[in-house]
Structures are given as structure tokens and as C-alpha cells.
Design a protein around this motif. Structure first.
Motif, PDB file in Angstrom:
ATOM      1  N   THR A 150      26.178  -8.301  23.952  1.00  0.00           N
ATOM      2  CA  THR A 150      27.295  -7.370  23.795  1.00  0.00           C
ATOM      3  C   THR A 150      27.471  -6.968  22.340  1.00  0.00           C
ATOM      4  O   THR A 150      27.701  -5.784  22.025  1.00  0.00           O
ATOM      5  CB  THR A 150      28.588  -8.003  24.334  1.00  0.00           C
ATOM      6  N   ALA A 151      27.364  -7.936  21.432  1.00  0.00           N
ATOM      7  CA  ALA A 151      27.467  -7.623  20.000  1.00  0.00           C
ATOM      8  C   ALA A 151      26.292  -6.769  19.553  1.00  0.00           C
ATOM      9  O   ALA A 151      26.448  -5.858  18.720  1.00  0.00           O
ATOM     10  CB  ALA A 151      27.530  -8.915  19.191  1.00  0.00           C
ATOM     11  N   ALA A 152      25.100  -7.046  20.088  1.00  0.00           N
ATOM     12  CA  ALA A 152      23.920  -6.257  19.723  1.00  0.00           C
ATOM     13  C   ALA A 152      24.067  -4.808  20.155  1.00  0.00           C
ATOM     14  O   ALA A 152      23.644  -3.887  19.439  1.00  0.00           O
ATOM     15  CB  ALA A 152      22.671  -6.874  20.355  1.00  0.00           C
ATOM     16  N   VAL A 153      24.671  -4.587  21.318  1.00  0.00           N
ATOM     17  CA  VAL A 153      24.911  -3.218  21.791  1.00  0.00           C
ATOM     18  C   VAL A 153      25.854  -2.489  20.834  1.00  0.00           C
ATOM     19  O   VAL A 153      25.636  -1.309  20.497  1.00  0.00           O
ATOM     20  CB  VAL A 153      25.473  -3.245  23.224  1.00  0.00           C
ATOM     21  N   ALA A 154      26.878  -3.176  20.360  1.00  0.00           N
ATOM     22  CA  ALA A 154      27.784  -2.566  19.387  1.00  0.00           C
ATOM     23  C   ALA A 154      27.052  -2.218  18.098  1.00  0.00           C
ATOM     24  O   ALA A 154      27.304  -1.174  17.477  1.00  0.00           O
ATOM     25  CB  ALA A 154      28.946  -3.521  19.093  1.00  0.00           C
ATOM     26  N   ASP A 155      26.120  -3.072  17.681  1.00  0.00           N
ATOM     27  CA  ASP A 155      25.328  -2.799  16.478  1.00  0.00           C
ATOM     28  C   ASP A 155      24.464  -1.555  16.660  1.00  0.00           C
ATOM     29  O   ASP A 155      24.357  -0.706  15.758  1.00  0.00           O
ATOM     30  CB  ASP A 155      24.430  -3.989  16.139  1.00  0.00           C
ATOM     31  N   LEU A 156      23.792  -1.457  17.808  1.00  0.00           N
ATOM     32  CA  LEU A 156      22.939  -0.296  18.063  1.00  0.00           C
ATOM     33  C   LEU A 156      23.741   0.994  18.049  1.00  0.00           C
ATOM     34  O   LEU A 156      23.290   2.023  17.524  1.00  0.00           O
ATOM     35  CB  LEU A 156      22.225  -0.456  19.402  1.00  0.00           C
ATOM     36  N   GLU A 157      24.936   0.945  18.603  1.00  0.00           N
ATOM     37  CA  GLU A 157      25.783   2.135  18.594  1.00  0.00           C
ATOM     38  C   GLU A 157      26.201   2.493  17.176  1.00  0.00           C
ATOM     39  O   GLU A 157      26.244   3.679  16.805  1.00  0.00           O
ATOM     40  CB  GLU A 157      27.004   1.899  19.491  1.00  0.00           C
ATOM     41  N   ALA A 158      26.478   1.478  16.353  1.00  0.00           N
ATOM     42  CA  ALA A 158      26.831   1.741  14.955  1.00  0.00           C
ATOM     43  C   ALA A 158      25.660   2.365  14.211  1.00  0.00           C
ATOM     44  O   ALA A 158      25.842   3.283  13.396  1.00  0.00           O
ATOM     45  CB  ALA A 158      27.259   0.436  14.281  1.00  0.00           C
ATOM     46  N   VAL A 159      24.444   1.889  14.478  1.00  0.00           N
ATOM     47  CA  VAL A 159      23.255   2.452  13.834  1.00  0.00           C
ATOM     48  C   VAL A 159      23.031   3.884  14.310  1.00  0.00           C
ATOM     49  O   VAL A 159      22.687   4.768  13.517  1.00  0.00           O
ATOM     50  CB  VAL A 159      22.020   1.567  14.110  1.00  0.00           C
ATOM     51  N   ARG A 160      23.194   4.130  15.601  1.00  0.00           N
ATOM     52  CA  ARG A 160      23.036   5.501  16.109  1.00  0.00           C
ATOM     53  C   ARG A 160      23.969   6.463  15.377  1.00  0.00           C
ATOM     54  O   ARG A 160      23.557   7.549  14.958  1.00  0.00           O
ATOM     55  CB  ARG A 160      23.315   5.540  17.615  1.00  0.00           C
ATOM     56  N   ARG A 161      25.230   6.063  15.235  1.00  0.00           N
ATOM     57  CA  ARG A 161      26.172   6.928  14.533  1.00  0.00           C
ATOM     58  C   ARG A 161      25.771   7.104  13.072  1.00  0.00           C
ATOM     59  O   ARG A 161      25.869   8.214  12.519  1.00  0.00           O
ATOM     60  CB  ARG A 161      27.581   6.343  14.620  1.00  0.00           C
ATOM     61  N   ALA A 162      25.293   6.026  12.451  1.00  0.00           N
ATOM     62  CA  ALA A 162      24.962   6.080  11.023  1.00  0.00           C
ATOM     63  C   ALA A 162      23.782   6.997  10.734  1.00  0.00           C
ATOM     64  O   ALA A 162      23.721   7.622   9.668  1.00  0.00           O
ATOM     65  CB  ALA A 162      24.672   4.673  10.504  1.00  0.00           C
ATOM     66  N   ILE A 163      22.822   7.080  11.666  1.00  0.00           N
ATOM     67  CA  ILE A 163      21.663   7.955  11.420  1.00  0.00           C
ATOM     68  C   ILE A 163      21.925   9.378  11.904  1.00  0.00           C
ATOM     69  O   ILE A 163      21.084  10.267  11.702  1.00  0.00           O
ATOM     70  CB  ILE A 163      20.381   7.413  12.068  1.00  0.00           C
ATOM     71  N   GLY A 164      23.052   9.597  12.560  1.00  0.00           N
ATOM     72  CA  GLY A 164      23.418  10.949  12.956  1.00  0.00           C
ATOM     73  C   GLY A 164      22.705  11.472  14.179  1.00  0.00           C
ATOM     74  O   GLY A 164      22.548  12.689  14.333  1.00  0.00           O
TER      75      GLY A 164
END
Length: 469
Positions: A150-164
Motif C-alpha cells: 500500500t505504501a509502495a503504491v502511494a510512492d508510485l503515484e507520487a513519482v507519476r505526479r513528479a514526472i508529469g
């Protein structure tokens, strides 16, 4: 996006390969629900398209297996499988928190060396003690409760937003298929397509069914041997039955053996016990090329020649010992699977590995700090996302029937089974081409997969020179 990347080299480990990439680090809160909690840095690599002018907006996120494998470290082995994908697509690799360069949760296993595998209680206690020591070692820099899927999914979403990137294509391998399914459930609007290789259903108790799935793979391999005249003549005794007899004999009386060090060739002495044999058989079953050696090695051992078995066991153990971050693995399985292991225990009765394998797999949970899972964690993914599911016919840990279960919730999905193959199929035969075609078209059902018909069973070695022509 907002990230600044620098040139880097992804090292190839045992394969000796390396891949040029661009890397960065991105900080996220350790507790995804508390923005003010301790910050941890995610290790990220970006591989641009290889064709000039290619710049597809939706990149590919590769999700590694384990749990505990580093995406950046395993990538050089997988890069050829993505040759077609990389022509047009950016690829983004994120070391899942607790692995590789993302606040690694790794512990030394030295205290487990020399244990008598017949003394299961002592082995269980040793794992519990190791987990307690490891928790103390990482306490000043990590809270293991937050290193879950669950935490890893939140990380991936944060990375997706960060790379635009508005959408991504997810390619998950083994445990990475669990991460992919949960990301697709939580953020469906941001997923263009998913590829699941070696599929783990959401309700699977990771590690809980290894004894049964391994047994099934052995039966498939033994059946194929009986169908080949050269194999049946060379190994008149069923290899599966021979394995059972050998394990039974070594349970009663382990043997000391002189063998060659697989790296240096130096003459060494060591012990061969039942755990040596079952461990080697299990590791060999992952790939058809190594599974092909098993009947010969077992036959040699049955005739009192244990040196090849011991050398190969050492070789395999050294190659896999550092590939998984054991602390991160405990964080995942203790939060997500441990309390459900009784569901799978009955299926292990009468198998070579037996119920004690699952018990040992989860032993650390008695001492390892772990979190919880969402209430709907084990519910199957129901999604219209285009999906390509891949299985090896003889996979000992994620057999094709697992993918069939997941496919029921994916009306735009398709399941391909590679005949005679084991765990991990992305780089086999024409799969790299099919993978590239699917990522471009996002239409699994339109793929012409007839090229996979050339995939076949790898016949067992009848001598150390190879198999019969």
C-alpha cells in the motif's frame, strides 16, 4: 516534471551487463498518511526511448518481484526483453521502499548458518531472533510498519505526479504483479495498460502455497520425462519419486562430502542434508534450463555421488542470497499474508516441502514490526484496463491457474501460457516483440501470438554433456 536526473550506470550483477540511464532521488514521507513524518528517498532511474524523435507521453513503470527485489539492480538482466518497448517509450524504474537504494531493509543471515534442518523449532527460534536483531539495527532510520504494498503504491503515484505523466503503463513481475493490481485499483484513471508476468492474485498468501505449486511443477517435469524415450530410458525411476527417497534418506543421515567450489574450483568439504536437496530442487524449478539438470543430479546423488549436487547448491545459494531485501520482504508478508497462512496450510500436507516451509517463511513475523492492510486488500481487481497476463506452464510459484483467476476481472485482458517454461517469461522467444506490440496498441486480444508455438520443453540432461540430440 519536477525531477532533475543525472547520468548513471545500472550495474548488471552476476550477468555482468550494464545499462546507461539517468538517475535521481525523490523524497517522500515514510508514513504516507502523515506528510510531516520522517522523509525517505526513493531511488529512481529513467531510460529514454532509443529511437530518435520518440517521446510517447505515457511511460512504462517496471515493478520488480520478491517481495524485496530492486528494480534498478535487476534491470540489466531484463533490458533486452524491453528492446521493442524502449524504441518508443520512456521506462521508469523505482526501487520500492526498503529495496536497493530506497532505504534498504537488509539483514545479515549469518546466524542461520549451520542449523540442523531436522530441528525445526531451533530454526524457527533462530529466524525470530534474527528478525528481532534486524529490527533493532534499522530502528534509527526506518519504521518497518510502513514498507508495504500500500505504501509502495502511494510512492508510485507520487513519482507519476513528479514526472508529469498523466498515464502510465505498468509491467509487474511476480510480486510486482500484486503492486500493479493495487495501483490499478487505487488510480485507475492513470493506468493506460498493465502487463502481469508470473501472476499473483490479490487473495494469494505469498509463500503459503509454495509447497503445493512446487509439487505440481515437479509432477509436470516428471511427466514430460516419461514421454521422451531417451529420458525414460536414462531415468527409469520417476525423478519425483527418486527425489522423495533421497530426501528421506538424508533426513535420517546427512552426509559429509568433498566438492569443488563453484567459483574457484578449490576442493572443499561440506554437508549435504535434506534441506540441501529440496532447496536446490526448488531453485532449479524456476527455469527450464536448470530444471533440466535435476534428474541427472538426483541420479548421481542416489548412487552416492553428492559432489555435483553440493557444488550446484552453493552456486545457486550465492547467486540468490543478496537479491532480496529480507527486511522489506518481512514488512510485506507480515502485514499482508501472515494472518492468512492457515488458509493454505492444508494444501502442503504430503508434499516434499511440507507445512513447515510456510511456517518458516512467516517465522520472522513474531518479532518484526509490521503494519496492516486495507480491508479490501484481497478483493480481486475488477477493471476494464487493457491487460496482458503471462505464465510459464511449469512455473513452481505462480502457475497459470493463478493468472486465470485474475483474468476473470479483466474483460479487456488476455492470458498467454508459454509451454515448457518456468517463472518469468518477458525475455523468452518472441515475447519481447509481443510486449512491444501490446504496449503500443493497448489491445491484447489483437496480438498474433502464434510465434509462441515454437517455445518447447527443455529435455533433461542425460549426462553432464547435455541432453540427447
Amino acid at each position: 516534471g519536477e525531477l532533475v536526473f543525472e547520468p548513471c550506470t545500472l550495474a548488471g550483477g552476476v550477468a555482468g551487463r550494464s545499462v546507461q540511464a539517468r538517475c535521481t532521488r525523490y523524497e517522500v514521507p515514510e508514513d504516507p498518511d502523515d506528510a510531516g513524518s520522517r522523509r525517505i528517498a526513493l531511488n529512481i532511474a529513467w531510460l529514454p526511448p532509443t529511437e530518435d524523435g520518440a517521446d510517447a507521453a505515457d511511460p512504462v513503470f517496471f515493478l520488480a518481484g520478491g517481495p524485496g527485489q530492486s528494480a534498478l539492480q535487476v534491470w540489466p538482466l531484463l533490458d533486452p526483453a524491453f528492446a521493442e518497448v524502449r524504441r518508443q517509450r520512456h521506462v521508469v524504474l523505482v526501487d520500492q521502499r526498503g529495496t536497493g537504494g530506497s532505504n534498504l531493509l537488509q539483514c545479515e543471515r549469518g546466524s542461520l548458518d549451520g542449523l540442523d534442518p531436522r530441528d525445526t523449532e531451533a530454526a524457527f527460534a533462530a529466524v525470530v531472533g534474527l528478525a528481532r536483531e534486524c529490527a533493532a539495527q534499522v530502528a534509527d532510520r526506518a519504521d518497518p510498519r510502513f514498507y508495504t504494498t500500500t505504501a509502495a503504491v502511494a510512492d508510485l503515484e507520487a513519482v507519476r505526479r513528479a514526472i508529469g505523466a498523466e498515464q502510465v503503463n505498468l509491467v509487474g513481475a511476480s510480486y510486482g504483479t500484486r503492486v500493479a493490481q493495487h495501483y490499478a485499483r487505487r488510480h485507475p484513471q492513470h493506468v493506460r495498460s498493465i502487463v502481469l508476468d508470473g501472476v499473483a492474485p490479490n487473495d494469494l498468501v505469498v509463500g503459503g502455497e509454495f509447497a503445493r505449486t512446487f509439487e505440481d511443477a515437479l509432477a509436470l517435469q516428471a511427466g514430460r520425462c516419461r514421454e521422451l524415450p531417451a529420458c525414460a530410458e536414462r531415468f527409469p525411476q520417476d525423478p519425483q519419486a527418486q527425489l522423495r527417497q533421497l530426501v528421506g534418506r538424508l533426513e535420517q543421515a546427512p552426509v559429509e562430502v568433498e566438492y569443488r567450489d563453484p567459483a574457484s574450483g578449490e576442493s572443499l568439504k561440506g554437508r549435504v542434508d535434506a534441506g540441501t536437496v529440496t532447496g536446490l530442487a526448488f531453485m532449479f524449478s524456476y527455469m527450464p534450463q536448470t530444471a533440466a539438470l535435476l534428474p541427472l543430479v538426483l541420479d548421481e546423488a542416489a548412487h552416492g555421488r553428492y559432489a555435483p549436487l553440493k557444488s550446484l547448491s552453493e552456486l545457486m545459494a550465492r547467486g540468490t542470497a543478496q537479491q532480496m531485501a529480507v527486511g522489506m520482504q518481512w514488512s510485506v508478508i507480515c502485514a499482508e499474508d501472515a494472518d492468512r497462512q492457515h488458509e493454505a496450510a492444508a494444501s502442503a500436507e504430503g508434499t516434499l516441502l511440507g507445512p513447515q516451509v510456510a511456517r518458516m517463511f512467516f517465522a520472522a513475523c513474531e518479532a518484526w514490526p509490521h503494519g496492516t492492510r486495507p480491508d479490501d486488500f484481497t478483493a480481486p481487481l475488477q477493471s476494464g484496463v487493457p491487460a496482458l497476463l503471462l505464465s510459464g506452464e511449469m512455473d513452481p510459484v505462480t502457475p497459470p491457474r493463478y493468472a486465470e483467476r485474475v483474468l476473470q476481472g479483466l474483460p479487456n485482458g488476455r492470458h498467454l501460457v508459454l509451454q515448457g517454461q518456468g517463472h518469468g517469461t518477458l525475455g523468452l522467444g518472441c515475447m519481447p516483440r509481443l510486449l512491444g506490440q501490446f504496449i503500443e496498441s493497448a489491445d491484447a486480444k489483437a496480438l498474433d501470438a502464434s510465434c509462441l508455438a515454437s517455445m518447447s520443453y527443455v529435455p533433461p540432461f542425460t549426462s553432464f554433456n547435455g541432453w540427447e540430440p
